[in-house]
Design a protein around this motif. Structure first.
Motif, mmCIF file in Angstrom:
data_model
loop_
_atom_site.group_PDB
_atom_site.id
_atom_site.type_symbol
_atom_site.label_atom_id
_atom_site.label_comp_id
_atom_site.label_asym_id
_atom_site.label_seq_id
_atom_site.Cartn_x
_atom_site.Cartn_y
_atom_site.Cartn_z
ATOM 1 N N MET A 86 71.643 150.667 -19.344
ATOM 2 C CA MET A 86 72.576 151.018 -20.630
ATOM 3 C C MET A 86 73.698 149.840 -20.734
ATOM 4 S SD MET A 86 74.972 154.138 -21.660
ATOM 5 C CE MET A 86 73.624 155.409 -21.719
ATOM 6 N N GLY A 87 73.907 149.161 -21.802
ATOM 7 C CA GLY A 87 74.679 148.387 -21.993
ATOM 8 C C GLY A 87 75.886 148.786 -22.041
ATOM 9 N N PHE A 88 77.347 147.903 -21.946
ATOM 10 C CA PHE A 88 78.644 148.453 -22.129
ATOM 11 C C PHE A 88 78.711 148.912 -23.675
ATOM 12 C CE2 PHE A 88 82.915 147.363 -23.415
ATOM 13 C CZ PHE A 88 83.727 148.179 -22.461
ATOM 14 N N ALA A 89 78.210 148.236 -24.732
ATOM 15 C CA ALA A 89 78.219 148.612 -26.042
ATOM 16 C C ALA A 89 77.761 150.076 -26.246
ATOM 17 C CB ALA A 89 77.625 147.350 -27.034
ATOM 18 N N ASP A 90 76.586 150.348 -25.396
ATOM 19 C CA ASP A 90 76.121 151.740 -25.572
ATOM 20 C C ASP A 90 76.714 152.758 -24.916
ATOM 21 O OD1 ASP A 90 73.781 150.730 -27.229
ATOM 22 O OD2 ASP A 90 72.844 150.149 -25.426
ATOM 23 N N ALA A 91 77.169 152.214 -23.783
ATOM 24 C CA ALA A 91 78.144 153.504 -22.785
ATOM 25 C C ALA A 91 79.301 153.868 -23.605
ATOM 26 C CB ALA A 91 78.408 152.405 -21.730
ATOM 27 N N VAL A 92 79.956 152.999 -24.264
ATOM 28 C CA VAL A 92 81.276 153.438 -25.059
ATOM 29 C C VAL A 92 80.798 154.436 -25.924
ATOM 30 C CG1 VAL A 92 82.462 151.277 -24.403
ATOM 31 C CG2 VAL A 92 81.280 151.664 -26.682
ATOM 32 N N ASN A 93 79.680 154.693 -26.472
ATOM 33 C CA ASN A 93 79.338 155.594 -27.516
ATOM 34 C C ASN A 93 78.976 156.974 -26.699
ATOM 35 O OD1 ASN A 93 79.619 153.830 -29.559
ATOM 36 N ND2 ASN A 93 77.399 153.120 -29.356
ATOM 37 N N ARG A 94 79.104 157.159 -25.610
ATOM 38 C CA ARG A 94 78.981 158.317 -24.752
ATOM 39 C C ARG A 94 79.769 159.760 -25.417
ATOM 40 N NH1 ARG A 94 75.212 158.253 -20.621
ATOM 41 N NH2 ARG A 94 76.017 160.537 -20.147
ATOM 42 N N PHE A 150 85.277 151.920 -28.912
ATOM 43 C CA PHE A 150 84.121 152.078 -29.753
ATOM 44 C C PHE A 150 84.675 151.133 -30.977
ATOM 45 C CE2 PHE A 150 82.604 154.132 -33.907
ATOM 46 C CZ PHE A 150 81.283 153.756 -33.749
ATOM 47 N N GLU A 151 85.774 151.264 -31.537
ATOM 48 C CA GLU A 151 86.384 150.586 -32.590
ATOM 49 C C GLU A 151 86.263 148.882 -32.546
ATOM 50 O OE1 GLU A 151 86.726 151.590 -35.510
ATOM 51 O OE2 GLU A 151 86.618 153.716 -35.191
ATOM 52 N N MET A 152 86.560 148.660 -30.970
ATOM 53 C CA MET A 152 86.713 147.372 -30.575
ATOM 54 C C MET A 152 85.500 146.582 -30.608
ATOM 55 S SD MET A 152 87.677 145.735 -26.820
ATOM 56 C CE MET A 152 86.111 146.283 -26.195
ATOM 57 N N MET A 153 84.375 147.394 -30.053
ATOM 58 C CA MET A 153 82.977 146.744 -30.074
ATOM 59 C C MET A 153 82.599 146.631 -31.639
ATOM 60 S SD MET A 153 82.475 146.388 -27.064
ATOM 61 C CE MET A 153 80.913 145.649 -27.201
ATOM 62 N N GLY A 154 83.236 147.406 -32.554
ATOM 63 C CA GLY A 154 82.441 147.440 -33.759
ATOM 64 C C GLY A 154 83.464 146.213 -34.691
ATOM 65 N N GLY A 155 84.349 145.740 -33.952
ATOM 66 C CA GLY A 155 85.321 144.665 -34.690
ATOM 67 C C GLY A 155 86.348 145.173 -35.714
ATOM 68 N N HIS A 156 86.487 146.398 -35.508
ATOM 69 C CA HIS A 156 87.335 147.161 -36.450
ATOM 70 C C HIS A 156 89.033 147.373 -36.170
ATOM 71 C CE1 HIS A 156 83.617 148.378 -38.198
ATOM 72 N NE2 HIS A 156 83.173 149.196 -37.271
ATOM 73 N N GLU A 183 84.890 146.605 -16.743
ATOM 74 C CA GLU A 183 84.044 145.689 -17.457
ATOM 75 C C GLU A 183 85.210 145.256 -18.606
ATOM 76 O OE1 GLU A 183 80.845 143.586 -18.741
ATOM 77 O OE2 GLU A 183 81.053 145.040 -16.954
ATOM 78 N N PHE A 184 86.014 145.828 -19.218
ATOM 79 C CA PHE A 184 86.799 145.304 -20.067
ATOM 80 C C PHE A 184 87.925 144.498 -19.465
ATOM 81 C CE2 PHE A 184 91.088 145.356 -21.938
ATOM 82 C CZ PHE A 184 90.678 144.768 -23.113
ATOM 83 N N LEU A 185 88.537 144.732 -18.364
ATOM 84 C CA LEU A 185 89.294 143.811 -17.618
ATOM 85 C C LEU A 185 88.523 142.299 -17.273
ATOM 86 C CD1 LEU A 185 91.639 146.130 -15.747
ATOM 87 C CD2 LEU A 185 92.111 145.068 -17.729
ATOM 88 N N SER A 186 87.482 142.513 -16.740
ATOM 89 C CA SER A 186 86.607 141.364 -16.496
ATOM 90 C C SER A 186 86.314 140.386 -17.678
ATOM 91 C CB SER A 186 85.186 141.941 -16.083
ATOM 92 O OG SER A 186 84.333 140.733 -15.565
#
Length: 228
Positions: A1-9, A46-52, A93-96
């Protein structure tokens, strides 16, 4: 599972907003602010990954950084959340990405790289302990390391667990068992590992340890130093 998918859990049940019982989420229990709950942080990611968010797309949004600052990476959410949201891993992951090609805070280099500093200090533990517990010198060392003045510095053991174990001879006729001494056990509290050896041998095992100095990686993980 990628990071973008993981934050949707997270699906917003809000169990992380409980203020009694369980582990999740200690920072919310103190601040009572949504952004410091597991749900609030997951929503920001989630909002960050969507660019919102105002910071635009990418993993360098200051609002997310602020929300994650108080995350203890305790992984309480991993066990308490009904869908096992793992905010500690998301934070790493974010801090990386956030600090990629950037200087990190001093504490990241002092505490995140504690295996290196501890190994160096083990060559002269009495001297290091003297410096870290002498008024004035200790204050300067803490200031340089970015550590709060009120924090007591831990003492390095005069003999590491590995040094103690080196001449130790286990029985070749007993069942072998691998004991992994981490950074803190090896350099700060070797008595814990020594006691573990005694218990294991009393139980009929022959104790082995890794040949190389190994760290569990948790200090690096906590500061998002995933490629170090």
């Amino acid at each position: 599972m990628g990071f973008a998918d993981a934050v949707n859990r997270c699906f917003g049940i809000g169990k992380c907003r409980h203020t009694t019982g369980g582990t999740m989420c200690p920072s919310f229990m103190v601040t009572r602010e949504e952004q410091h709950s597991t749900r609030g942080r997951a929503r920001l990611l989630f909002e960050m990954m969507g660019g919102h968010l105002a910071g635009g797309p990418g993993l360098r949004d200051p609002h997310v950084k602020q929300a994650l600052d108080l995350c203890l990476s305790c992984k309480g959410c991993k066990g308490d959340c009904p869908v096992n949201v793992d905010m500690a891993s998301y934070k790493a992951e974010f801090l990386s990405h956030y600090y990629a090609h950037r200087l990190r805070p001093r504490t990241a280099y002092t505490l995140g790289l504690i295996p290196l500093w501890a190994r160096a200090a083990s060559h002269a533990p009495r001297l290091v302990n003297s410096v870290m517990h002498t008024p004035g010198l200790a204050a300067l060392a803490k200031a340089a390391a970015g550590v709060a003045p009120a924090r007591d510095a831990p003492s390095f053991a005069r003999e590491t667990f590995r040094s103690w174990f080196e001449p130790h001879q286990g029985s070749a006729t007993l069942r072998p068992v691998l004991l992994w001494p981490d950074t803190f056990t090896n350099y700060f509290q070797p008595d814990v590992a020594v006691a573990a050896v005694e218990v294991l041998e009393a139980a009929g095992f022959s104790v082995r340890i890794p040949r190389a100095n190994l760290c569990c990686g948790r200090p690096l993980f906590d500061y998002g130093m995933l490629h170090t």
